[in-house]
Design an enzyme around this catalytic site. Sequence first.
Site, PDB file in Angstrom:
ATOM      1  N   ARG A 152       7.519 -10.924   4.773  1.00  0.00           N
ATOM      2  CA  ARG A 152       7.221 -10.823   6.206  1.00  0.00           C
ATOM      3  C   ARG A 152       8.008 -11.900   6.923  1.00  0.00           C
ATOM      4  O   ARG A 152       8.016 -13.046   6.490  1.00  0.00           O
ATOM      5  CB  ARG A 152       5.717 -11.014   6.444  1.00  0.00           C
ATOM      6  CG  ARG A 152       4.914  -9.927   5.756  1.00  0.00           C
ATOM      7  CD  ARG A 152       3.432 -10.125   5.918  1.00  0.00           C
ATOM      8  NE  ARG A 152       2.726  -9.138   5.093  1.00  0.00           N
ATOM      9  CZ  ARG A 152       1.420  -9.071   4.949  1.00  0.00           C
ATOM     10  NH1 ARG A 152       0.652  -9.928   5.601  1.00  0.00           N
ATOM     11  NH2 ARG A 152       0.869  -8.164   4.189  1.00  0.00           N
TER      12      ARG A 152
ATOM     13  N   HIS B 149      -5.238  -1.082  -4.610  1.00  0.00           N
ATOM     14  CA  HIS B 149      -5.701  -0.076  -3.666  1.00  0.00           C
ATOM     15  C   HIS B 149      -6.605   0.888  -4.396  1.00  0.00           C
ATOM     16  O   HIS B 149      -6.257   1.396  -5.456  1.00  0.00           O
ATOM     17  CB  HIS B 149      -4.510   0.622  -3.013  1.00  0.00           C
ATOM     18  CG  HIS B 149      -3.718  -0.341  -2.186  1.00  0.00           C
ATOM     19  ND1 HIS B 149      -2.646  -1.032  -2.684  1.00  0.00           N
ATOM     20  CD2 HIS B 149      -3.909  -0.788  -0.925  1.00  0.00           C
ATOM     21  CE1 HIS B 149      -2.187  -1.854  -1.742  1.00  0.00           C
ATOM     22  NE2 HIS B 149      -2.933  -1.735  -0.668  1.00  0.00           N
TER      23      HIS B 149
ATOM     24  N   CYS C 224       0.799  -1.229   0.000  1.00  0.00           N
ATOM     25  CA  CYS C 224       0.000   0.000   0.000  1.00  0.00           C
ATOM     26  C   CYS C 224       0.833   1.281   0.000  1.00  0.00           C
ATOM     27  O   CYS C 224       0.489   2.205  -0.738  1.00  0.00           O
ATOM     28  CB  CYS C 224      -1.050   0.004   1.104  1.00  0.00           C
ATOM     29  SG  CYS C 224      -0.599  -0.812   2.627  1.00  0.00           S
TER      30      CYS C 224
ATOM     31  N   GLN D 106       0.864 -10.868  -3.583  1.00  0.00           N
ATOM     32  CA  GLN D 106      -0.564 -10.620  -3.436  1.00  0.00           C
ATOM     33  C   GLN D 106      -1.131 -10.137  -4.768  1.00  0.00           C
ATOM     34  O   GLN D 106      -0.460  -9.400  -5.500  1.00  0.00           O
ATOM     35  CB  GLN D 106      -0.794  -9.521  -2.396  1.00  0.00           C
ATOM     36  CG  GLN D 106      -0.306  -9.879  -1.010  1.00  0.00           C
ATOM     37  CD  GLN D 106      -0.447  -8.705  -0.062  1.00  0.00           C
ATOM     38  OE1 GLN D 106      -0.047  -7.594  -0.379  1.00  0.00           O
ATOM     39  NE2 GLN D 106      -1.020  -8.955   1.104  1.00  0.00           N
TER      40      GLN D 106
ATOM     41  N   LYS E 289     -11.776  -5.255   8.197  1.00  0.00           N
ATOM     42  CA  LYS E 289     -11.693  -5.994   6.943  1.00  0.00           C
ATOM     43  C   LYS E 289     -12.706  -7.123   6.860  1.00  0.00           C
ATOM     44  O   LYS E 289     -13.252  -7.568   7.865  1.00  0.00           O
ATOM     45  CB  LYS E 289     -10.285  -6.553   6.763  1.00  0.00           C
ATOM     46  CG  LYS E 289      -9.804  -7.388   7.928  1.00  0.00           C
ATOM     47  CD  LYS E 289      -8.346  -7.811   7.701  1.00  0.00           C
ATOM     48  CE  LYS E 289      -7.918  -8.784   8.765  1.00  0.00           C
ATOM     49  NZ  LYS E 289      -6.890  -9.704   8.341  1.00  0.00           N
TER      50      LYS E 289
ATOM     51  N   HIS F 279      -8.273  -1.534   0.547  1.00  0.00           N
ATOM     52  CA  HIS F 279      -7.215  -2.499   0.221  1.00  0.00           C
ATOM     53  C   HIS F 279      -7.927  -3.807  -0.089  1.00  0.00           C
ATOM     54  O   HIS F 279      -8.793  -4.205   0.681  1.00  0.00           O
ATOM     55  CB  HIS F 279      -6.291  -2.774   1.403  1.00  0.00           C
ATOM     56  CG  HIS F 279      -5.713  -1.569   2.071  1.00  0.00           C
ATOM     57  ND1 HIS F 279      -4.367  -1.422   2.269  1.00  0.00           N
ATOM     58  CD2 HIS F 279      -6.285  -0.461   2.615  1.00  0.00           C
ATOM     59  CE1 HIS F 279      -4.134  -0.290   2.917  1.00  0.00           C
ATOM     60  NE2 HIS F 279      -5.284   0.308   3.145  1.00  0.00           N
TER      61      HIS F 279
ATOM     62  N   ASP G 192      -2.827  -7.677  -5.413  1.00  0.00           N
ATOM     63  CA  ASP G 192      -3.177  -6.531  -4.587  1.00  0.00           C
ATOM     64  C   ASP G 192      -3.719  -5.377  -5.417  1.00  0.00           C
ATOM     65  O   ASP G 192      -3.393  -5.250  -6.595  1.00  0.00           O
ATOM     66  CB  ASP G 192      -1.905  -6.068  -3.855  1.00  0.00           C
ATOM     67  CG  ASP G 192      -2.220  -5.420  -2.522  1.00  0.00           C
ATOM     68  OD1 ASP G 192      -3.403  -5.286  -2.186  1.00  0.00           O
ATOM     69  OD2 ASP G 192      -1.259  -5.060  -1.817  1.00  0.00           O
TER      70      ASP G 192
END
Length: 735
Positions: free
Chosen positions: A446, A468, A417, A464, A550, A596, A466
């Site tokens: 991570r 945004h 993000c 991901q 979420k 997200h 992903d």
Amino acid sequence: MVRIVLPDGKVLERPEGVAVIDVLRDIGPRLARDAVAARVNDELVDLSTRLSQPEVRLSAVMLDSPDGLFVARHSCAHVMAEASCSLWPQTKLVYGPPVEDGFYYDIDLDHSLTPEDFPAIEARMAEIVKEDRPFTRYEMPRGAAMAKLLAEGNEYKVDNAERATGDVLSFYVTGTRDSGCFEDLCRGPHVPSTGRVGAFKVVQVAGAYHHGDASKKMLQRVYGTAWPTRKDLDAHLKRLEEARKRDHRRLGQELGLFTIDPLVGSGLVLWKPRGAVMRHALECLMREELLRRGYQPVYTPHIGRLDLYRTSGHFPYYRDAQFPPLYETDRARILNELWIATYERADGQSLGARELQLLDELRSADRGLYDQLMGAGASAGAGERLAQGPDGREHNLRLIRQLLQHSDGFLLRPMNCPHHIRIFAADARSYRDLPVRLAEFGTVYRYEQSGEISGMTRVRGFTQDDAHIFCTSEQLQQEIADCVDLTKHVLKLLALDDFRVRVGLRDDSDKYVGSRENWAKAEAAVRDAVRHSGMPYTEERGEAAFYGPKIDFVVKDCIGREWQLGTVQCDYNLPERFDLRYTGADNREHRPVMVHRAPFGSLERFCGILIEHFAGAFPVWLSPVQAVVCTVSERSAEYGRGVFELCRQAGLRVELDDSPERIGAKIRAATLAKVPYILVIGEQEAAGRQVNVRTREGAQLGSCSVPEFLVACAQEISSRAVSTARGPVESPKPA
RNA sequence: GCUGCUGUAGCUCAGUGGUAGAGCACGUCCUUGGUAAGGACGGGGCCGUGGGUUCAAUCCCCACCAGCAGCUCCA
């Protein structure tokens, strides 16, 4: 008198104090013989329970019902506990509840149990079962019971009793009261006697913290499973074995999909060519969807400056779950550590020992910088001095960050993000531009705890799907709804329909950023969206991201562990932290809201789950290899090579097996590799310019021309037809 | 991270205080075979890494690394 209402509506009248078992006996001797417990109104009780209310609903609970198993498994835990105490008298019992498919008992025992101890435990349990002693309940006033437990010296049971509610505590003896038989503080209920716990097996032992608290002592948790009959037990063990066969770690190895190499690093997935094919197919699917839904692809790097993550809050919030920072210079390292030490100091305290030590280090490493920080140099103004007083924390944090502008550290990104936010911030945005939807298959890192890493489902580097979304608060509702819809869409496409939806909200801990008002707005938006979607869901406090609530889509793997896949998260806080703005219709600046979202979640985890979902037998569009051309003999090899080439030119993922093996062996190899279509090519097929089609399920579909086969495949692929390992397999229908 | 178990050929696994074996896979040759295993021969091992005990360690002890199970954690 007691009015007893039976499930069929019949009403019995019995004197007050009548035992449940006697009522059942009057209804039918077999009922009384087979019942293991009873439900009185909504409460599960022992058969020996005496009825005292003027009117009750009563139903018998049988061993093969969910309630019956729950009770029997709990009783079986007692039997196991007794066996353990009998074999190791120093055993201290802690807590032994029924769980899905079985039960466990936490014990504190100096001898550490291994599977080699299980036969002895089971043998002792079998003896206890054979003795068929009654489970006898007795109750004591709280005070007397506490005194008894304290005298017995088991601090865990004392603790359990303190946590129990009510004025009366109950105990269960496996035998008659005061017989000296095994007894345990327990709420109950239990089956009538030890002979009634069903067929059982001790299955494993592992550590477990007392009360789940990592700072407390680690106990041994002994797991068992129990079923109504031996047959049910065997069927369960068989199911477990079958489940293990579809474990993605095993199939990934067998099918050559991925590997994890200790030399590369724990939790870092290496996608082999075959695994890469299926991942790529999923990425293509997602790209198509994103373009259809107005997303814009972007690319961003895998690392970013520490200051980026100070702004976002990722650093230092999740510092122990991140790979350590990369520092350009030693002075950057020292300044960063100083910043962390200052950050972690409680407000209102003076410089800590760690800060002073780092200042010393800095003085010897970079005198100039030290002087600048401490204000001793001529260039430094008085205002730049490192504040010593209790109120200096905020001042010092600012000052250190300022000095870090020259040379900072970098972080392997834990999330995408911040990068996407900076793309949004790079241009002046008007309300006409919104929503801006920036999408990227973004790889993040991570540092998961070593004990957590598992195959592809829990890793240290993952990608991901992903994106945004930056929108106005008026658009928020629709954007969240669209994300939920997209996630449901891809899960449906893959026939992954066994998932649950979890709405993660904040709790009162200090791990969240932002104002209460922001959180209230975000939680309302999330709740509203999921409510409108019509899906069943559970709300869970403490499951939110640090910046917002979420919606998670959670699935189970083949051995029953739950994994979060898709997620949609609402965020009022990061736009604030990064001071994001857009110009509204009123020509004033406004703050956007962020969503997200990642429908697959992580491609590693998603593929791991898919491998198990399909047991490695992927639908044709996902199959690493879609067809194998198997030649019967050298006489048909040349035609076979031609067929192979035709298929390849048509875009099919096809392999050729023209080795000197016999056709049976080739078919076996292709079947075990779970290739959907096996094209058997012999002299007959060569003569008729055909292919003979066989499926991995063993069906022989007959022969057809190569173009016919290719058209059928193309249709199956473009429709992304799916069949699961459980269901029937759709196939093209060659003539 | 914690507790316990495990680590031997590419894979699955035997095995022993005196430096190793099977099956599958792989390679070569023979076989030209029709819908789940044809045959013969062969190559392949720092017995996870580093210390220690011992005349001698793959085997016993310690540490580390990695995997597995559970617990704890998971933006």
